[in-house]
Design a protein around this motif. Structure first.
Motif, PDB file in Angstrom:
ATOM      1  N   ASP A 127       0.874  -1.145  -0.134  1.00 47.14           N
ATOM      2  CA  ASP A 127      -0.041   0.175  -0.188  1.00 47.14           C
ATOM      3  C   ASP A 127       0.979   1.054  -0.060  1.00 47.14           C
ATOM      4  O   ASP A 127       1.549   1.621   0.988  1.00 47.14           O
ATOM      5  CB  ASP A 127      -0.864  -0.073   1.207  1.00 47.14           C
ATOM      6  N   THR A 128       1.047   1.756  -1.117  1.00 47.62           N
ATOM      7  CA  THR A 128       1.993   2.737  -1.335  1.00 47.62           C
ATOM      8  C   THR A 128       1.595   4.299  -1.422  1.00 47.62           C
ATOM      9  O   THR A 128       0.718   4.742  -2.104  1.00 47.62           O
ATOM     10  CB  THR A 128       2.680   2.746  -2.677  1.00 47.62           C
ATOM     11  N   THR A 162       1.690  13.129  -6.594  1.00 49.10           N
ATOM     12  CA  THR A 162       2.362  13.675  -7.953  1.00 49.10           C
ATOM     13  C   THR A 162       3.779  14.733  -7.419  1.00 49.10           C
ATOM     14  O   THR A 162       4.617  14.494  -8.118  1.00 49.10           O
ATOM     15  CB  THR A 162       1.461  14.841  -8.477  1.00 49.10           C
TER      16      THR A 162
HETATM   17  C1  6R9 Z   1       0.336   8.749  -6.390  1.00 48.77           C
HETATM   18  C2  6R9 Z   1      -1.170   9.620  -6.335  1.00 48.77           C
HETATM   19  C3  6R9 Z   1      -2.018  12.075  -3.905  1.00 48.77           C
HETATM   20  C4  6R9 Z   1      -2.979  11.793  -2.970  1.00 48.77           C
HETATM   21  C5  6R9 Z   1      -2.581  11.877  -1.330  1.00 48.77           C
HETATM   22  C6  6R9 Z   1      -3.336  10.872  -0.949  1.00 48.77           C
HETATM   23  C7  6R9 Z   1      -3.784  10.110  -1.740  1.00 48.77           C
HETATM   24  C8  6R9 Z   1      -2.149   8.440  -2.463  1.00 48.77           C
HETATM   25  C9  6R9 Z   1      -2.206   6.710  -1.031  1.00 48.77           C
HETATM   26  C10 6R9 Z   1      -3.255   7.789  -0.736  1.00 48.77           C
HETATM   27  C11 6R9 Z   1      -3.582   6.838   1.289  1.00 48.77           C
HETATM   28  C12 6R9 Z   1      -2.407   5.611  -0.357  1.00 48.77           C
HETATM   29  N1  6R9 Z   1      -3.050   8.659  -1.960  1.00 48.77           N
HETATM   30  N2  6R9 Z   1      -1.903   7.061  -2.101  1.00 48.77           N
HETATM   31  N3  6R9 Z   1      -3.782   7.882   0.201  1.00 48.77           N
HETATM   32  N4  6R9 Z   1      -2.947   5.638   0.864  1.00 48.77           N
HETATM   33  N5  6R9 Z   1      -1.543   4.597  -0.589  1.00 48.77           N
HETATM   34  O1  6R9 Z   1      -2.118   9.099  -6.034  1.00 48.77           O
HETATM   35  O2  6R9 Z   1      -0.836  10.823  -6.629  1.00 48.77           O
HETATM   36  O3  6R9 Z   1      -2.922  11.827  -7.868  1.00 48.77           O
HETATM   37  O4  6R9 Z   1      -1.054  13.354  -6.594  1.00 48.77           O
HETATM   38  O5  6R9 Z   1      -2.794  12.036  -5.198  1.00 48.77           O
HETATM   39  O6  6R9 Z   1      -3.716  10.561  -3.045  1.00 48.77           O
HETATM   40  O7  6R9 Z   1      -4.269  11.954  -0.277  1.00 48.77           O
HETATM   41  O8  6R9 Z   1      -2.171  13.011  -1.031  1.00 48.77           O
HETATM   42  P1  6R9 Z   1      -1.754  11.901  -6.479  1.00 48.77           P
END
Ligand code: 6R9
Length: 650
Positions: free
Chosen positions: A420-421, A425
């Motif tokens: 779970d990464t 952006t």
């Molecule tokens: C890579 C991507 C970023 C936002 C980030 C958060 C949410 C992304 C997540 C997650 C919980 C995870 N987010 N990965 N929340 N667990 N594993 O999605 O980039 O489109 O810029 O979104 O997405 O809220 O701040 P982006």
């Protein structure tokens, strides 16, 4: 009350990766070689000397001229490997073609209509060179911006790499965006060239991209040429002197092209992402640090190896596709699947069939897709042999424990750990994530990647434990964005002003007593009900844990007494009756899961929720609709028709 709240996200279950997988993992072998006995020892060593770690990894890449300094940190500005001479394309293509990977498959492509293509590293290299030569002929120079408006066809990575090869800056705009959104981004970037496709398939329909562009192209003054890929060979309007077909342009171009020797800090791309205001933010990434960051996480988080068949289902139009379909996998020399189509077309077995057909070993997708497939039911994955899978990934939003378990059991066969990464952006690479050797708690993104210091702070900047607060990053990392394009002021105000020299992510997180991170959603998704902080994600997670519910969106409804009341929009499983009685049942369910404070005052049943094209629920729009405010621009929504349904539902 907080006890109740914590109970929900405080998952007690712990899942350990299979021993064999740990033993064979890249990270374990890498640590063994350096006599590092445990993950905690690695973390400690990286904390003491982060530059040691990044230097080691950067040296696995090819530098035209080696760097002498690893990091210059003058917050909020970081330079990585700044005096090194570098080009990401040299690492993603040239060096592979000189070695044994020359004829290895880089991309296995499949179109929604069943068309298939396979491209080796050598194929990709030749196409990139031909386009790079053609771009030079059109007058594209180092630093010029090129807008790419393409579906998920091989020409998209080819175009990105061709730009990077000659030092031009690409700005990919997701092909699902509408004309207005494209126009806004291309104007901001000052693009000289647009590369576009005639059309593409989505759910069996033909989406005419070039026609869309034609409606706004005259409003983008900097555009000199439009290069058109004939993907479906549909009729397109070509303007004399401006529009050229890709095939005609590449005809007769040399298959070799010198890779531009760049500085590590030279700009690689601009990618626009939505901010809290309407104007998109142009996130700027560089060649050197971005290459090292994406490569390192490919290697350690996804454990990529030469015999893997790797599949990230994101669209290249998003950062996930940039980092983990194009640059990361290519630098690592991986074989990837590229799919241009809807994930459930012609039926919900599409992805599972493809995993079986190609023997996919690593599969990276988003929670929203996992929940969609939960709704379709287990029979779809069960009809396919998914035993080739070794590792799963999740990205884009918090994955609720129910979806995690479903994914783990039904796709991963209880054998594949889920990475779970958490990242953005802006971060360019995974920052909070497990590695395949770590014990997992469903719903937690584990802990910060080696060298990364993340924390959760209150408004005064004090570290919080077991309580929600601002998720921040306290150390620089190689793939971090360097600025917002032409908007230095916004860069500083948005990310670096709340706490001095600390990166504000805009997310709310919680760190539990074991140091695990639980991302609760964006800051603006946090509700305040009678003085209690409640994350929309927590209530949604509770709703989705009910067997009748597929997806839920929770927003705050202003209330004089409580500050905010909770309103929930719920998508039910296909065969469930949307009755008044069921609303009561769900309220009771949330009350039991989290506590009375989190019980929704309003529940509405809907068939769809307004989402961005990357699958994120647009709570801001739901809220505006709910309280009768102007909804504003809905052009970035994948499904604007979902907005009208909301009012009727409550
Ligand atoms: C890579 C991507 C970023 C936002 C980030 C958060 C949410 C992304 C997540 C997650 C919980 C995870 N987010 N990965 N929340 N667990 N594993 O999605 O980039 O489109 O810029 O979104 O997405 O809220 O701040 P982006």
């Amino acid at each position: 009350m907080t006890d109740h709240l914590d109970a929900l996200l405080h998952e007690k279950r712990i899942f350990h990766p299979p021993e064999e997988l740990v033993k064979e993992s890249n990270i374990k072998k890498w640590m063994d070689k350096r006599n590092i006995k445990s993950y905690s020892e690695l973390i400690k060593k990286c904390e003491e000397d982060p530059e040691w770690f990044w230097d080691e990894l950067a040296q696995e890449l090819d530098w035209f001229k080696p760097y002498t300094k690893i990091l210059e940190w003058d917050p909020p500005y970081a330079k990585w490997f700044a005096d090194g001479k570098f080009n990401i394309v040299h690492n993603a293509l040239d060096r592979h073609v000189k070695g044994w990977r020359k004829n290895k498959i880089a991309y296995i492509w499949e179109g929604e209509d069943g068309r298939k293509r396979k491209l080796t590293y050598f194929d990709l290299y030749k196409e990139v060179n031909r386009l790079a030569n053609a771009l030079k002929e059109l007058g594209v120079k180092k630093g010029d911006r090129v807008s790419l408006y393409l579906p998920m066809i091989p020409e998209l990575p080819i175009a990105m790499l061709a730009c990077a090869k000659i030092g031009a800056i690409h700005s990919v705009v997701f092909s699902g965006f509408w004309a207005k959104a494209f126009k806004e981004r291309a104007i901001d970037a000052g693009a000289k060239i647009v590369i576009i496709a005639d059309a593409f398939h989505r759910r069996g329909k033909i989406i005419k991209l070039k026609d869309t562009l034609d409606t706004v192209i005259d409003d983008i003054p900097t555009i000199e040429k439009v290069i058109v890929v004939e993907n479906l060979k549909t009729e397109v309007n070509m303007k004399e002197g401006r529009d050229i077909f890709w095939d005609d342009l590449l005809e007769g171009q040399e298959k070799e092209c010198e890779t531009e020797i760049l500085g590590a800090e030279d700009t690689l791309f601009i990618l626009y992402t939505s901010g809290t205001t309407g104007k998109p933010k142009g996130v700027v990434h560089t060649h050197g640090g971005y290459a090292v960051g994406t490569y390192t996480t490919m290697k350690f988080v996804f454990d990529i190896r030469d015999d893997d068949i790797y599949w990230c289902t994101a669209d290249i139009g998003w950062i996930t596709g940039h980092s983990y379909i194009v640059y990361g996998p290519l630098i690592a020399g991986a074989t990837s699947i590229l799919y241009d189509g809807a994930p459930d077309y012609p039926d919900p077995g599409r992805l599972w069939k493809m995993i079986e057909d190609y023997g996919v070993t690593i599969f990276y997708t988003a929670p929203t897709l996992v929940r969609m497939f939960m709704k379709y039911g287990e029979k779809w994955p069960q009809a396919h042999d998914l035993s080739s899978l070794r590792l799963l990934g999740s990205v884009g939003e918090p994955i609720n424990p129910e979806a995690w378990i479903w994914y783990y059991e039904n796709i991963g066969g209880r054998r594949c750990p889920i990475m779970d990464t958490w990242w953005q952006t802006e971060t360019g690479m995974h920052l909070i994530t497990p590695l395949p050797i770590n014990p997992l708690k469903p719903g937690s993104a584990y802990k910060p990647f080696p060298t990364i210091k993340a924390d959760v702070l209150d408004d005064e900047g004090n570290s919080l434990r077991d309580e929600g607060g601002h998720l921040v990053i306290k150390t620089p990392w190689p793939a971090m964005f360097r600025t917002l394009y032409k908007d230095e002021k916004r860069y500083i105000e948005t990310y670096w002003s709340k706490f001095p020299n600390i990166y504000l992510t805009g997310d709310v997180g919680r760190i539990d007593e074991d140091g695990y991170f639980w991302i609760q959603g964006r800051e603006d998704d946090i509700l305040n009900v009678a003085g209690h902080r409640i994350s929309t994600a927590e209530v949604e997670s509770a709703l989705v844990s009910h067997p009748f519910v597929v997806e839920a969106a929770v927003v705050g409804k202003p209330d004089i007494l409580k500050g905010e009341e909770i309103a929930a929009f719920v998508i039910l499983k296909e065969d469930v009756e949307p009755t008044q009685h069921l609303k009561g049942v769900l309220r009771e369910h949330v009350r039991k899961e989290i506590g009375p404070i989190a019980t929704p005052s309003y529940i509405g049943f809907v068939d769809d929720l307004p989402k961005t094209r990357s699958g994120k629920i647009m709570r801001r729009i739901i809220k505006a609709k709910l309280i009768g405010e102007e909804v504003g621009d809905t052009s970035t929504l994948a499904n604007p028709e979902a907005v009208d349904e909301l009012e009727k539902a409550l």
